[in-house]
Design an enzyme around this catalytic site. Structure first.
Site, PDB file in Angstrom:
ATOM      1  N   CYS A   1       1.024  13.744 -30.370  1.00  0.00           N
ATOM      2  CA  CYS A   1       0.594  14.818 -31.282  1.00  0.00           C
ATOM      3  C   CYS A   1       1.736  15.603 -31.922  1.00  0.00           C
ATOM      4  O   CYS A   1       1.496  16.580 -32.618  1.00  0.00           O
ATOM      5  CB  CYS A   1      -0.357  15.771 -30.575  1.00  0.00           C
TER       6      CYS A   1
ATOM      7  N   HIS B   1       8.141  26.064 -36.089  1.00  0.00           N
ATOM      8  CA  HIS B   1       6.715  26.321 -36.306  1.00  0.00           C
ATOM      9  C   HIS B   1       6.422  26.763 -37.729  1.00  0.00           C
ATOM     10  O   HIS B   1       5.331  26.533 -38.256  1.00  0.00           O
ATOM     11  CB  HIS B   1       6.195  27.304 -35.257  1.00  0.00           C
TER      12      HIS B   1
ATOM     13  N   ASP C   1       8.716  19.191 -28.942  1.00  0.00           N
ATOM     14  CA  ASP C   1       9.456  19.802 -27.841  1.00  0.00           C
ATOM     15  C   ASP C   1      10.160  18.751 -26.984  1.00  0.00           C
ATOM     16  O   ASP C   1      11.236  19.006 -26.449  1.00  0.00           O
ATOM     17  CB  ASP C   1       8.518  20.661 -26.974  1.00  0.00           C
TER      18      ASP C   1
ATOM     19  N   GLU D   1       5.642  17.223 -22.888  1.00  0.00           N
ATOM     20  CA  GLU D   1       6.626  17.633 -23.898  1.00  0.00           C
ATOM     21  C   GLU D   1       7.916  18.157 -23.261  1.00  0.00           C
ATOM     22  O   GLU D   1       8.787  18.672 -23.937  1.00  0.00           O
ATOM     23  CB  GLU D   1       6.031  18.653 -24.865  1.00  0.00           C
TER      24      GLU D   1
HETATM   25  C1  PEP Z   1       5.066  19.445 -29.694  1.00  0.00           C
HETATM   26  O1  PEP Z   1       5.895  20.103 -29.069  1.00  0.00           O
HETATM   27  O2  PEP Z   1       5.267  18.276 -30.072  1.00  0.00           O
HETATM   28  C2  PEP Z   1       3.778  20.032 -30.063  1.00  0.00           C
HETATM   29  C3  PEP Z   1       2.840  19.313 -30.617  1.00  0.00           C
HETATM   30  O3  PEP Z   1       3.599  21.357 -29.860  1.00  0.00           O
HETATM   31  P1  PEP Z   1       4.263  22.507 -30.768  1.00  0.00           P
HETATM   32  O4  PEP Z   1       4.815  21.871 -32.009  1.00  0.00           O
HETATM   33  O5  PEP Z   1       3.186  23.486 -31.054  1.00  0.00           O
HETATM   34  O6  PEP Z   1       5.329  23.058 -29.872  1.00  0.00           O
HETATM   35 MG    MG Z   2       5.311  21.934 -28.091  1.00  0.00          MG
END
Ligand code: PEP
Ligand code: MG
Length: 582
Positions: free
Chosen positions: A506, A191, A459, A435
């Site tokens: 996404c 993140h 994920d 995910e």
């Molecule tokens: C993902 O897991 O691809 C996602 C978009 O969520 P995050 O990156 O916030 O876990």
């Molecule tokens: Mg995620």
């Protein structure tokens, strides 16, 4: 000049002075002093070093008296180091002959010593390097007073170097002053890496131990395109990077012109492009880059940016700030994805102590066990949804029961608002993130129960390949091109088609042009990505035809190894957009 290599996570190149966090976050304000001031600075250094020696001698005395001579001896070693005339001379030479500021000179010399000892390869000796860092810390404290650097209070341009930056720390960086950062740990889609993209600053993570090689104030370059940090660059390297900066700026300006053009393939099929955001301010980045809405709003950053738990009104205000400038465009608000490394101070008492938090109480699991928090957020989402096209999405859904429970809570909240006579949107669209492999495998059962799917590849890769997305040691095993990931995406698209359920991708994969053709060829028609990556994705879209994309996607099915898929897709991208890899 030294070059350190890590993982490129946010593009761009930037030279500037290093701010090394870890020396108790001391900031070395100046690198040089004027020639006239050299004598005064030498006196300042000697006074500071004498004070340090006095302080250590006092510690030695106290430890010997209270604990015994063997404990006092720990400080005797420190004292011998601090009194070493060779050390003192080396620092003084840098101040006198190179007009280095005492802070900078001390840090340079002590870090060189520490690195030499660390490199001896002897575990015991390597530990002694810690004593040298301790001496550096003491000296800096005397030279600079108690002045420490608060990440959120940096007032001059710097490049931040740290062992690690938590998502909360990264969220508090001010991009006006923090021009880039590099960390020893971290992986492709940690993140912290995602936030660097949101802040639109170059970043490199997962470099491994390198902080002892840099002193605060030293000039460095962060190259977020190639994943490199260049320490103490020579003149020609600096010049080359300045030229690269200018070239990137021109290329970006050209790309941003694309914002106004339609996102349609060369044969006229519309591909919707949305922005991923973490902070309400980023909605401007989305508008500038021609996004057709916000495909993912990671609301947990509302918790991570502040020490106080946000109230319903705080949530509501944040959502209004996103939706008000784009009332006619969709805004997908993802409910809190807290847990694992995203845990705010304000909720510490609810945090799980687990050796494996990524598989623990995170995300929708956490909100389902903390209903007060969940309902507060849902109330704000439902209320804000009367001001535009807000949709709600649940993260990390791993079972049908979980999805149904979350939807039930949403209905309860609607009943509460109804009873209280508070306006809200009853026909809000409800989606889920796909995910977790279990959700992808059961996509055909989930599809009739939701209004849309959003595939979170970050994920999905982590859980499918059993590779921690934030761990640099296994970063080479983390790959969107793995045939298993492509197969899961195909399955989700097929299930969604059967039930007419829209599906967006996404994760970070959707912002990487390498994968655009393959995703479209697999049937994806909506992508949500970090705003800065949208223009280049649109450029690929506009060059492609659907049959061409389908052919590319079909070819990937013949390949068994992630690296072969990746190389193949890079080759195809180069054909579609020859200038891109430059
Ligand atoms: C993902 O897991 O691809 C996602 C978009 O969520 P995050 O990156 O916030 O876990
Ligand atoms: Mg995620």
């Amino acid at each position: 000049m030294e070059i350190k290599r890590g993982i490129a996570v946010s593009p761009g190149v930037v030279p500037g002075p290093a701010l090394v966090l870890g020396t108790e976050d001391f900031r070395i304000p100046r690198r040089f002093v004027s020639v006239d001031a050299v004598e005064i600075e030498l006196t300042r250094f000697r006074t500071a070093l004498d004070s340090v020696c006095g302080e250590i001698a006092e510690n030695e005395r106290l430890a010997s008296e209270r604990l015994g001579a063997q404990y006092g001896a720990i400080f005797t070693a420190h004292l011998n180091l601090a009194r070493d005339p060779k050390l003192r001379d080396e620092i003084e030479v840098l101040i006198r002959e190179k007009t280095y500021a005492p802070e900078f000179a001390s840090s340079r010399v002590l870090r060189r010593y520490a690195k030499f000892i660390q490199n001896l390869g002897d575990h015991y000796m390597a530990e002694r390097a810690v004593d040298i860092f301790d001496l550096e810390k003491r000296l800096l404290r005397h030279l600079l007073g108690e002045q420490r650097e608060e990440l959120s209070h940096i007032t001059e341009p710097v490049l931040v170097l740290a062992h690690n930056l938590t998502p909360s720390e990264t969220a508090s960086l001010d991009p006006d002053y923090v021009l880039g950062f590099a960390t020893e740990v971290g992986g492709h889609t940690s993140h912290t890496a995602i936030l660097a993209g949101a802040l639109e600053i170059p970043a490199v993570v997962g470099i491994g131990p390198f902080l002892s090689d840099v002193s605060g104030g030293e000039t460095i370059i962060i190259d977020g395109n190639h994943g490199e940090v260049i320490i103490d660059p020579d003149e020609s390297t600096l010049k080359r990077y300045h030229d690269t900066q200018v070239r990137i700026k021109t290329a970006n300006e050209k790309l941003e012109q694309l914002g106004r053009l339609e996102s349609k393939t060369a044969d006229g099929v519309s591909i919707k492009l949305y922005g991923n955001i973490e902070f309400p301010e980023e909605v401007d980045h989305c508008i500038q880059r021609g996004a057709e809405g916000v495909g993912l709003y990671r609301t947990e950053f509302l918790y991570l940016k502040d020490d106080r738990e946000p109230s319903e009104e705080d949530h509501f205000d944040a959502y209004r700030r996103v939706v008000d400038p784009i009332p006619d465009l969709p805004v997908v608000i993802r409910t809190l994805d807290l847990g694992a490394e995203k845990f705010p101070h304000s909720l510490e008492e609810l945090a799980e102590v687990s050796p494996n938090p990524v598989l623990g109480l995170r995300s929708v699991r956490f909100t389902l066990r903390n209903l007060g928090l969940f309902k507060t957020q849902l109330r704000a989402i439902l209320r804000a949804a009367t001001y535009g096209d807000i949709r709600v999405m649940f993260p990390l859904v791993s079972s049908m029961l979980e999805l149904r429970q979350a939807k039930m809570i949403l209905s309860d909240v609607m009943e509460d608002l109804e009873e209280e006579g508070i306006p809200f949107r009853r026909d809000i669209q409800v989606g889920m993130m796909v995910e977790v492999p279990s959700a992808a495998l059961l996509a055909d059962r989930f599809a009739p129960e939701v209004d849309f799917f959003s595939i979170g590849t970050n994920d999905l890769i982590q859980y499918t390949l059993a590779v921690d997305r934030a761990n640099p040691t296994v970063a080479d095993l983390y790959n969107c091109a793995d045939p298993s990931i492509l197969k899961l995406i195909r399955m989700v698209v097929a299930a969604a088609r059967k039930h007419d359920t829209p599906v967006v991708v996404c994760g970070q994969m959707s912002g990487d042009p390498t994968y655009t053709a393959a995703l479209i060829g697999m049937g994806i028609r909506e992508l949500s990505a970090t705003p800065f990556s949208l223009p280049v994705i649109k450029q690929v879209v506009r060059e492609l035809t659907i049959p061409q994309a389908e052919e590319i996607a079909a070819h990937t099915e013949c390949l068994d190894v992630a690296r072969d898929v990746e190389n193949y897709l890079r080759g195809e991208l180069k054909k579609i957009l020859p200038e891109i890899l430059d």
